[in-house]
Design an enzyme around this catalytic site. Structure first.
Site, PDB file in Angstrom:
ATOM      1  N   CYS A 126       0.844  -1.191   0.000  1.00 39.89           N
ATOM      2  CA  CYS A 126       0.000   0.000   0.000  1.00 39.89           C
ATOM      3  C   CYS A 126       0.889   1.255   0.000  1.00 39.89           C
ATOM      4  O   CYS A 126       1.674   1.455   0.925  1.00 39.89           O
ATOM      5  CB  CYS A 126      -0.890  -0.034   1.236  1.00 39.89           C
ATOM      6  N   TYR A 166       0.561  -6.026  11.726  1.00 40.96           N
ATOM      7  CA  TYR A 166      -0.893  -6.152  11.680  1.00 40.96           C
ATOM      8  C   TYR A 166      -1.364  -6.211  13.137  1.00 40.96           C
ATOM      9  O   TYR A 166      -1.914  -7.205  13.603  1.00 40.96           O
ATOM     10  CB  TYR A 166      -1.309  -7.386  10.882  1.00 40.96           C
TER      11      TYR A 166
HETATM   12  C1  FAD Z   1      -3.949  -0.587   3.850  1.00 40.06           C
HETATM   13  C2  FAD Z   1      -2.773  -1.189   4.562  1.00 40.06           C
HETATM   14  C3  FAD Z   1      -1.872  -1.968   3.847  1.00 40.06           C
HETATM   15  C4  FAD Z   1      -0.759  -2.524   4.472  1.00 40.06           C
HETATM   16  N1  FAD Z   1       0.115  -3.300   3.749  1.00 40.06           N
HETATM   17  C5  FAD Z   1       1.195  -3.840   4.361  1.00 40.06           C
HETATM   18  C6  FAD Z   1       2.126  -4.649   3.653  1.00 40.06           C
HETATM   19  O1  FAD Z   1       1.996  -4.873   2.451  1.00 40.06           O
HETATM   20  N2  FAD Z   1       3.163  -5.187   4.333  1.00 40.06           N
HETATM   21  C7  FAD Z   1       3.351  -4.948   5.665  1.00 40.06           C
HETATM   22  O2  FAD Z   1       4.335  -5.417   6.219  1.00 40.06           O
HETATM   23  N3  FAD Z   1       2.485  -4.186   6.352  1.00 40.06           N
HETATM   24  C8  FAD Z   1       1.421  -3.627   5.738  1.00 40.06           C
HETATM   25  N4  FAD Z   1       0.554  -2.876   6.459  1.00 40.06           N
HETATM   26  C9  FAD Z   1       0.800  -2.684   7.881  1.00 40.06           C
HETATM   27  C10 FAD Z   1       1.765  -1.529   8.110  1.00 40.06           C
HETATM   28  O3  FAD Z   1       3.070  -1.925   7.759  1.00 40.06           O
HETATM   29  C11 FAD Z   1       1.742  -1.128   9.578  1.00 40.06           C
HETATM   30  O4  FAD Z   1       0.468  -0.702   9.947  1.00 40.06           O
HETATM   31  C12 FAD Z   1       2.780  -0.044   9.864  1.00 40.06           C
HETATM   32  O5  FAD Z   1       3.043   0.020  11.235  1.00 40.06           O
HETATM   33  C13 FAD Z   1       2.274   1.292   9.365  1.00 40.06           C
HETATM   34  O6  FAD Z   1       3.247   2.285   9.439  1.00 40.06           O
HETATM   35  P1  FAD Z   1       2.755   3.780   9.390  1.00 40.06           P
HETATM   36  O7  FAD Z   1       3.941   4.616   9.581  1.00 40.06           O
HETATM   37  O8  FAD Z   1       1.887   3.992   8.209  1.00 40.06           O
HETATM   38  O9  FAD Z   1       1.784   3.797  10.642  1.00 40.06           O
HETATM   39  P2  FAD Z   1       1.711   4.677  11.996  1.00 40.06           P
HETATM   40  O10 FAD Z   1       0.334   4.412  12.488  1.00 40.06           O
HETATM   41  O11 FAD Z   1       2.130   6.071  11.766  1.00 40.06           O
HETATM   42  O12 FAD Z   1       2.778   3.983  12.920  1.00 40.06           O
HETATM   43  C14 FAD Z   1       2.686   2.628  13.344  1.00 40.06           C
HETATM   44  C15 FAD Z   1       3.450   2.465  14.656  1.00 40.06           C
HETATM   45  O13 FAD Z   1       4.808   2.882  14.509  1.00 40.06           O
HETATM   46  C16 FAD Z   1       5.082   4.026  15.332  1.00 40.06           C
HETATM   47  N5  FAD Z   1       5.896   4.953  14.533  1.00 40.06           N
HETATM   48  C17 FAD Z   1       5.540   5.608  13.413  1.00 40.06           C
HETATM   49  N6  FAD Z   1       6.544   6.352  12.943  1.00 40.06           N
HETATM   50  C18 FAD Z   1       7.591   6.159  13.789  1.00 40.06           C
HETATM   51  C19 FAD Z   1       8.930   6.663  13.840  1.00 40.06           C
HETATM   52  N7  FAD Z   1       9.387   7.499  12.911  1.00 40.06           N
HETATM   53  N8  FAD Z   1       9.722   6.280  14.858  1.00 40.06           N
HETATM   54  C20 FAD Z   1       9.268   5.426  15.798  1.00 40.06           C
HETATM   55  N9  FAD Z   1       8.027   4.912  15.795  1.00 40.06           N
HETATM   56  C21 FAD Z   1       7.186   5.275  14.805  1.00 40.06           C
HETATM   57  C22 FAD Z   1       3.725   4.566  15.708  1.00 40.06           C
HETATM   58  O14 FAD Z   1       3.731   5.280  16.924  1.00 40.06           O
HETATM   59  C23 FAD Z   1       2.888   3.312  15.787  1.00 40.06           C
HETATM   60  O15 FAD Z   1       3.130   2.650  17.013  1.00 40.06           O
HETATM   61  C24 FAD Z   1      -0.564  -2.306   5.847  1.00 40.06           C
HETATM   62  C25 FAD Z   1      -1.469  -1.537   6.565  1.00 40.06           C
HETATM   63  C26 FAD Z   1      -2.581  -0.986   5.945  1.00 40.06           C
HETATM   64  C27 FAD Z   1      -3.552  -0.173   6.729  1.00 40.06           C
END
Ligand code: FAD
Ligand code: NAG
Ligand code: NAG
Ligand code: NAG
Ligand code: NAG
Ligand code: NAG
Ligand code: NAG
Ligand code: NAG
Length: 533
Positions: free
Chosen positions: A171, A475
C-alpha cells in the site's frame, strides 16, 4: 481481552479522557511554554491544539481506520508536525518534563490507531513534514526520512533508476516510520526478504533527546529498531536503505476464479503444495472472499484472486507455472509485462496506465472501519479446514470479509529467526491475513463484525502455528493482549510479545531496559522495560 471488555473500550476511553482533561489542561499549557522556550525557532508554526482551526484536518489526514475517527475517540492535547530534528527533541524533552505521553505518527496505518490514540494525556508527533528521500544510485543506497510513504520511496528510486528497487509493503500510503519499525513484508520478499533485512543505518532520537546513528547506538539497539515495533525505543528520523537489483521488466498477473466451494477447496488446497516448490522469483498471494454471484441453490460462491509478481518475462513464467501449478490454468493473456515501478501502481489496484505520480499522493482513498488479524501456517491445512472457512464466509456479517494467503519461503527461509526481531522465517509456509470492513458507525456494527472475525480466528487455532500462535506486529491486534495502563508485568507482555517476536522478545526487553528504563516511549503493545515488571 474478552468481548465484553472490548465493547466497553470506547466508553472506557471516553471516561478516562474526560476525567483527565481538566487535570491536564495546565500540563498542556506548561508543555507549550516549554516548547517555545526550548525552541523559539519557528516551532509555533507547527503546533496545533484544538483551538487551531486546522487541528481536526491535521489529525484526520493520516487516519486510516474509521474505528478511531469518531467523536468518542480520545484526541491528542497537542499535535506537533516537526520540520527538523530540533523540533522532535523539544517535543521529547517537554513531554517528559510535563508528564505527557508521545505518540509518533508516520503514515498512520496502525491497525489499532496507536499512533494517534491514547487513553492518557498525550501529544502526537506527526512526521508528515519530514519525508525527504535521497537516492544514491552509484552506491545503491537511499536515506529516507521517517515521515516518507512507501509510494514516495518507490517513486524516488524509480526516478533515478529502473533497475533498483526496495523490498517493502504494497500500500503506497503506508509510512516508513511504522512499517520498517515492524518488519515490512511485500511483493519481493521471496527474493529479498523484508524491508528490515535491507536497513544499513538509521538516525534515531532517544529518550534523552540524543541523535544516534548505527555506530553510536550500538548493534543491540540497531537490531531492536529493525522490527521490534514503533514508539518503543525512540523516534526514527531516517532510515538508510540498501537498494536491490530488479529486472527492467517484470511480469504480473491477477487471475480471478469464481468457484463452487468444492472447486475452491481443491484449487487452494493444491496451491499450498505448489508454493513449497515455487522459485524465489515468483511471489504468490491469494485474495479470498465471498462472491456476490450465487449458484442455483442461492448459495454464495467463493471468489479467489491469484495475484503474482514474477521477476522475469512471460515465457519463463508460463512454462514455470505449467510445471509447478498447472491447476490454475494460467494463460499468456493473463500476464502483463511492465517495469517494477509500474507493478507497484498495479498492485495498489489503480487502473492500468495510471500515472506514476499517484504514488506521491498521501491522501486517504477510503474511510472504512476495519479489523485485521494474522496467522502463520506451517503445514498445508486440510480440506475440512478450508470448508470451515467457506462456511464462515457464508454468514451474513461476512459480506465484506477478505482473506489473504501469502506464500513465504525462498529468501525468507535463509534468514535466521534471530537476525532481526521478526521471527516468522524458515518453516513458515504462508501467512494468513484476515480482514473485515464495514461502513456503518456505532457500537452494534462494531460488535457484529469484530465478533465475526474473532470467531473465525478461534476456529482456525488448530490449523496454524502453535505455542506460541504467531502473529505479525505490523498487523497489530490488541485482542492478543495489552500492557497495563500503569506498569506492565513481564508475564502479561510476554503473552503478545512472544506471538509477535518468539524468543526475540527477551532480547527486546533487555534493549528496552537499557535505553528507556522509565518506559517513556510506550503504547498498549510496546516492549516494557524490566524495571516496570
Ligand atoms: C492498507 C494497509 C496496507 C498494508 N500493507 C502492508 C504490507 O503490504 N506489508 C506490511 O508489512 N504491512 C502492511 N501494512 C501494515 C503496516 O506496515 C503497519 O500498519 C505499519 O506500522 C504502518 O506504518 P505507518 O507509519 O503507516 O503507521 P503509523 O500508524 O504512523 O505507525 C505505526 C506504529 O509505529 C510508530 N511509529 C511511526 N513512525 C515512527 C517513527 N518514525 N519512529 C518510531 N516509531 C514510529 C507509531 O507510533 C505506531 O506505534 C498495511 C497496513 C494498511 C492499513
Ligand atoms: C495555533 O494557534 C496558536 C495560538 O493562536 C498559534 O500560536 C499557532 O501558530 C497556531 N498554529 C498553527 C499551525 O497555525
Ligand atoms: C474522519 O471523519 C471525518 C468527518 O468527521 C471525515 O471527513 C473523514 O473522511 C474521516 N476519515 C476516516 C479515515 O474515516
Ligand atoms: C558512496 O558512499 C561513500 C561513503 O558514504 C561516499 O564517499 C561516496 O562518495 C559515494 N559514492 C558516490 C558515487 O556517491
Ligand atoms: C456475476 O454477476 C454479475 C452481475 O450480475 C455479472 O455481470 C457477472 O457476469 C457475473 N459473473 C460470473 C462469472 O458469473
Ligand atoms: C484482482 O482482481 C480482483 C477482482 O477479481 C480485484 O478486486 C482486485 O483489485 C485485483 N487486484 C489487482 C492487484 O489488480
Ligand atoms: C496503456 O498504454 C499503452 C502504451 O501507451 C497502450 O498500448 C495500452 O493500450 C494502454 N492500456 C490501457 C489498458 O489503457
Ligand atoms: C512503575 O514502577 C516504577 C518502578 O517500580 C515506579 O517508579 C513507577 O512509579 C510506576 N509507575 C506507575 C504508573 O505505577
Amino acid at each position: 481481552m474478552n468481548s465484553l471488555s472490548s465493547l466497553m473500550f470506547p466508553f472506557l476511553f471516553l471516561f478516562l479522557f474526560s476525567f483527565s482533561w481538566v487535570a491536564s489542561a495546565d500540563r498542556h499549557e506548561d508543555f507549550l511554554q516549554c516548547l517555545q522556550y526550548q525552541n523559539s525557532n519557528a516551532i509555533s508554526k507547527v503546533i496545533y491544539t484544538p483551538i487551531n482551526s486546522s487541528y481536526s484536518s491535521v489529525l484526520q489526514f493520516s487516519i486510516r481506520n474509521g474505528r478511531f475517527n469518531t467523536s468518542a475517540t480520545p484526541k491528542p492535547l497537542v499535535i506537533v508536525t516537526p520540520l527538523n530534528v530540533a523540533h522532535i527533541q523539544a517535543a521529547i524533552t517537554c513531554s517528559q518534563k510535563h508528564g505527557l505521553q508521545i505518540r509518533v505518527r508516520s503514515g498512520g496505518h496502525d491497525y489499532e490507531g496507536l499512533s494517534y490514540v491514547a487513553v492518557i494525556p498525550f501529544v502526537v508527533v506527526d512526521l508528515i513534514n519530514m519525508r525527504t528521500v535521497t537516492v544514491d544510485v552509484a552506491n545503491k543506497t537511499a536515506w529516507v526520512q521517517g515521515g516518507a510513504t512507501l509510494g514516495e520511496v518507490y517513486y524516488r528510486i524509480a526516478e533515478k533508476s529502473r533497475t533498483l528497487a526496495f523490498p517493502a509493503g504494497v500500500c503506497p500510503t503506508v509510512g516508513v516510520g511504522g512499517h520498517i519499525s515492524g518488519g515490512g513484508t511485500g511483493m519481493i520478499m521471496r527474493k529479498y526478504g523484508l524491508a528490515v533485512d535491507h536497513i544499513i543505518d538509521a538516525q534515531l532520537i532517544d529518550v534523552k533527546g540524543r541523535i544516534l546513528d548505527r555506530a553510536s547506538m550500538g548493534e543491540d539497539l540497531f537490531w531492536a529498531i529493525r522490527g521490534g515495533g514503533g514508539n518503543t525505543f525512540g523516534v526514527v528520523v531516517a532510515w538508510k536503505l540498501e537498494l536491490v537489483p530488479i529486472p527492467a521488466s517484470v511480469t504480473v498477473f491477477n487471475v480471478t476464479r469464481i468457484l463452487m466451494k468444492e472447486d475452491a477447496t481443491k484449487l487452494i488446497h493444491q496451491w499450498q503444495y505448489a508454493i513449497e516448490k515455487f522459485d524465489e522469483d515468483l511471489f504468490s498471494r491469494i485474495f479470498i472472499w465471498r462472491s456476490a454471484n450465487s449458484t442455483q441453490e442461492g448459495k454464495p460462491m467463493i471468489q479467489a484472486a491469484f495475484t503474482s509478481l514474477f521477476l522475469g518475462g512471460v515465457d519463463r513464467l508460463l512454462s514455470y507455472m505449467q510445471e509447478s501449478f498447472p491447476e490454475l490454468g494460467l494463460v499468456r493473456e493473463d500476464c502483463i509485462e511492465m517495469s517494477w515501478i509500474e507493478s507497484t501502481v498495479y498492485f495498489a489496484q489503480f487502473p492500468r496506465n495510471t500515472s506514476l505520480e499517484v504514488l506521491l499522493n498521501r491522501g486517504p482513498r477510503s474511510t472504512i472501519f476495519f479489523k485485521g488479524k494474522t496467522d502463520f501456517v506451517k503445514e498445508p491445512i486440510p480440506k475440512t479446514a478450508l470448508e470451515g472457512i467457506w462456511e464462515r464466509l457464508d454468514q451474513v456479517d461476512a459480506e465484506s470479509a477478505e482473506l489473504q494467503f501469502t506464500a513465504y519461503g525462498g529468501k525468507m527461509n535463509e534468514i535466521a529467526e534471530s537476525s532481526t526481531p521478526f521471527p516468522h522465517r524458515a518453516g513458515t509456509l504462508y501467512q494468513i491475513h484476515y480482514a473485515i470492513s464495514w461502513d456503518e458507525e456505532g457500537i452494534e456494527a462494531y460488535a457484529k463484525y469484530i465478533s465475526w472475525i474473532r470467531r473465525l480466528y478461534s476456529y482456525m487455532a488448530s490449523y496454524v502455528s502453535k505455542n506460541p500462535r504467531q502473529a505479525y506486529v505490523n498487523y497489530r491486534d490488541l485482542d492478543l493482549g495489552v500492557n497495563n495502563l500503569g506498569n506492565t508485568s513481564y508475564r502479561q507482555a510476554s503473552i503478545w510479545g512472544t506471538k509477535y517476536f518468539k524468543n526475540n522478545f527477551d532480547r527486546l526487553v533487555r534493549v528496552k531496559t537499557a535505553v528507556d528504563p522509565a518506559n517513556f516511549f510506550r503504547n498498549e503493545q510496546s516492549i516494557p522495560p524490566l524495571s516496570s515488571w
